[in-house]
Design an enzyme around this catalytic site. Structure first.
Site, PDB file in Angstrom:
ATOM      1  N   ARG A  68       0.848  -1.197   0.000  1.00 44.15           N
ATOM      2  CA  ARG A  68       0.000   0.000   0.000  1.00 44.15           C
ATOM      3  C   ARG A  68       0.882   1.246   0.000  1.00 44.15           C
ATOM      4  O   ARG A  68       1.089   1.901   1.015  1.00 44.15           O
ATOM      5  CB  ARG A  68      -0.958  -0.029   1.183  1.00 44.15           C
ATOM      6  N   GLN A  88      -1.296   2.434  -6.060  1.00 44.38           N
ATOM      7  CA  GLN A  88      -2.719   2.640  -5.813  1.00 44.38           C
ATOM      8  C   GLN A  88      -3.603   2.072  -6.913  1.00 44.38           C
ATOM      9  O   GLN A  88      -4.670   1.508  -6.647  1.00 44.38           O
ATOM     10  CB  GLN A  88      -3.010   4.127  -5.623  1.00 44.38           C
ATOM     11  N   ASP A 101      -4.044  -1.744  -6.417  1.00 48.84           N
ATOM     12  CA  ASP A 101      -4.509  -2.204  -5.112  1.00 48.84           C
ATOM     13  C   ASP A 101      -5.886  -2.858  -5.198  1.00 48.84           C
ATOM     14  O   ASP A 101      -6.923  -2.223  -5.011  1.00 48.84           O
ATOM     15  CB  ASP A 101      -4.531  -1.017  -4.143  1.00 48.84           C
ATOM     16  N   SER A 153      -8.249  -2.910  -1.989  1.00 43.77           N
ATOM     17  CA  SER A 153      -9.042  -1.701  -1.783  1.00 43.77           C
ATOM     18  C   SER A 153     -10.228  -1.637  -2.737  1.00 43.77           C
ATOM     19  O   SER A 153     -11.346  -1.292  -2.335  1.00 43.77           O
ATOM     20  CB  SER A 153      -8.172  -0.454  -1.946  1.00 43.77           C
ATOM     21  N   TYR A 208      -2.376  -0.720   7.979  1.00 40.46           N
ATOM     22  CA  TYR A 208      -3.299  -1.699   8.554  1.00 40.46           C
ATOM     23  C   TYR A 208      -3.214  -1.642  10.080  1.00 40.46           C
ATOM     24  O   TYR A 208      -2.229  -1.180  10.654  1.00 40.46           O
ATOM     25  CB  TYR A 208      -2.927  -3.118   8.102  1.00 40.46           C
TER      26      TYR A 208
END
Length: 384
Positions: free
Chosen positions: A126, A131, A134, A137, A232
């Site tokens: 991450r 991005q 990902d 997500s 996280y």
């Protein structure tokens, strides 16, 4: 890994029970073909997600039978492969998939023994550069939204405040456990539907994010920030969990719906709702557990089965992205396309750069070994 003569991607049909998503859409095929990647799509691969063969062909893909998987040095899929799927791969194939390696150690071993280079889409670091890749997500966003819709459907109550000539109906009260991507989407969706939303998270950074969406942060006395690697939540001790459960029990006793989203990559989900806490909830209320695949945040959760206890229904949410297969596939296919572009050099050759932070962080097996340290440790430390 040396560059190959050409970059060819194979995307096949998913055979897992209830899995309707696909790893490529006509839009992603068009993008990849424009980048110089040859795309092979198995006949019917996108049918369950609403994408027909003709649309893929018009986008520039070549429609093939399942056996063509052996012709492609690059393979993308959604669900973890079965042992039979692994045997169908040619040695030295680069595989991109949601792997959940900590739950599929036998498959990891088979991939390693087969000589497959496996890039786990659920282990993508991450970092800002990753991005667009990902997948956790993108799929969690859908899960958070769907969780609220399922909760609203499962209640015999309005979510918003209603003022009528016959009297006032007070809004539903929703408790969200975990304010990551799924949790924040759940907060936003529940607020849009008019619910009163309280949110619990052990990361200090979540406080402002919750407030920005109109939720109320649940305070746990004497708590320390538990933000772990990659943003996280990290594991916390039993003493903290006991204090958290005491606070949450009060909020759950007044809630109509609880949505749990707390997960720790590569580990069982933390138990946040005990049986006693469920018994403190109102009959007719629901618990939506998005961590069901990793054991669940609720002690009574059973993946794939709705459990009713003392009038409270506990609904597993591990298949929510697949229930919205069209949208979920569109997002996942973009993640795959972005990763594939990272694996193709300026001459349109497939090249696995082991020094790249994204590749290294996602790599689980390569060259006949298990390269992910924690997974190798779970397998007895034989590799890595």
């Amino acid at each position: 890994m040396a560059a190959t003569s050409e970059a060819t991607l194979f995307v096949g049909r998913e055979h897992g029970a209830g899995e309707r998503r696909v790893a490529a859409t006509p839009d992603s095929v068009r993008r990849q073909v424009g980048r110089g990647i040859n795309v092979l799509i198995e006949h019917g691969a996108g049918q369950a997600a609403g994408y027909d063969d003709q649309a893929y062909a018009e986008a520039g893909a070549k429609l093939v039978d399942a056996a063509a998987i052996g012709e492609a040095p690059l393979v993308a899929r959604v669900a973890p492969p079965s042992l039979e799927d692994v045997r169908a791969l040619s040695p030295d194939t680069v595989l991109l998939t949601l792997l959940a390696p900590h739950r599929n150690l036998e498959v990891v071993t088979a991939l390693s023994e087969r000589g497959i280079s496996t890039l786990a889409m659920d282990l993508v670091p991450r970092i800002s550069r990753a991005q667009s890749i990902d997948a956790l997500s993108s799929q969690a966003n859908i899960s958070g939204y769907r969780a609220v819709i399922e909760a609203a459907y499962g209640l015999d109550k309005y979510f918003p405040l209603f003022m009528t000539a016959a009297g006032t109906i007070r809004p539903a009260r929703v408790v969200v456990l975990g304010a990551g991507v799924a949790g924040l989407q759940a907060v936003a969706t529940a607020k849009r539907l008019g619910a009163v939303v309280h949110v619990s998270d052990i990361r200090e950074a979540a406080r402002e994010e919750v407030a920005s969406l109109g939720g109320t942060f649940i305070e746990v006395p004497d708590v320390e920030d538990a933000t772990g690697e990659g943003g996280y939540a990290k594991e916390v001790g039993e003493n903290f969990l006991e204090r958290q459960r005491a606070v949450l029990t009060e909020f759950l006793s007044q809630a109509h719906a609880a949505i749990t989203t707390a997960q720790i990559p590569g580990r069982p989900a933390p138990e946040l709702i005990t049986q006693q806490m469920v018994e403190a909830m109102q009959p007719g209320s629901v618990v939506i557990d998005l961590a069901a695949a990793d054991g669940g945040n609720c002690a009574l959760t059973q993946a794939g089965t709705v459990v009713e206890h003392n009038g409270v229904r506990i609904i597993p949410g591990n298949d929510f992205p697949s229930k919205m297969a069209g949208e979920a596939s569109a997002l996942y296919a973009r993640n795959i396309a972005s990763f594939c572009e990272l694996l193709v050099d300026d001459e349109d050759h497939l090249h696995l750069d082991l020094e790249d932070e994204i590749v290294a962080g996602s790599l689980v097996t390569h060259g006949g070994t298990v390269t992910a340290p924690r997974i190798a440790e779970m397998l007895g430390g034989k590799d890595a």
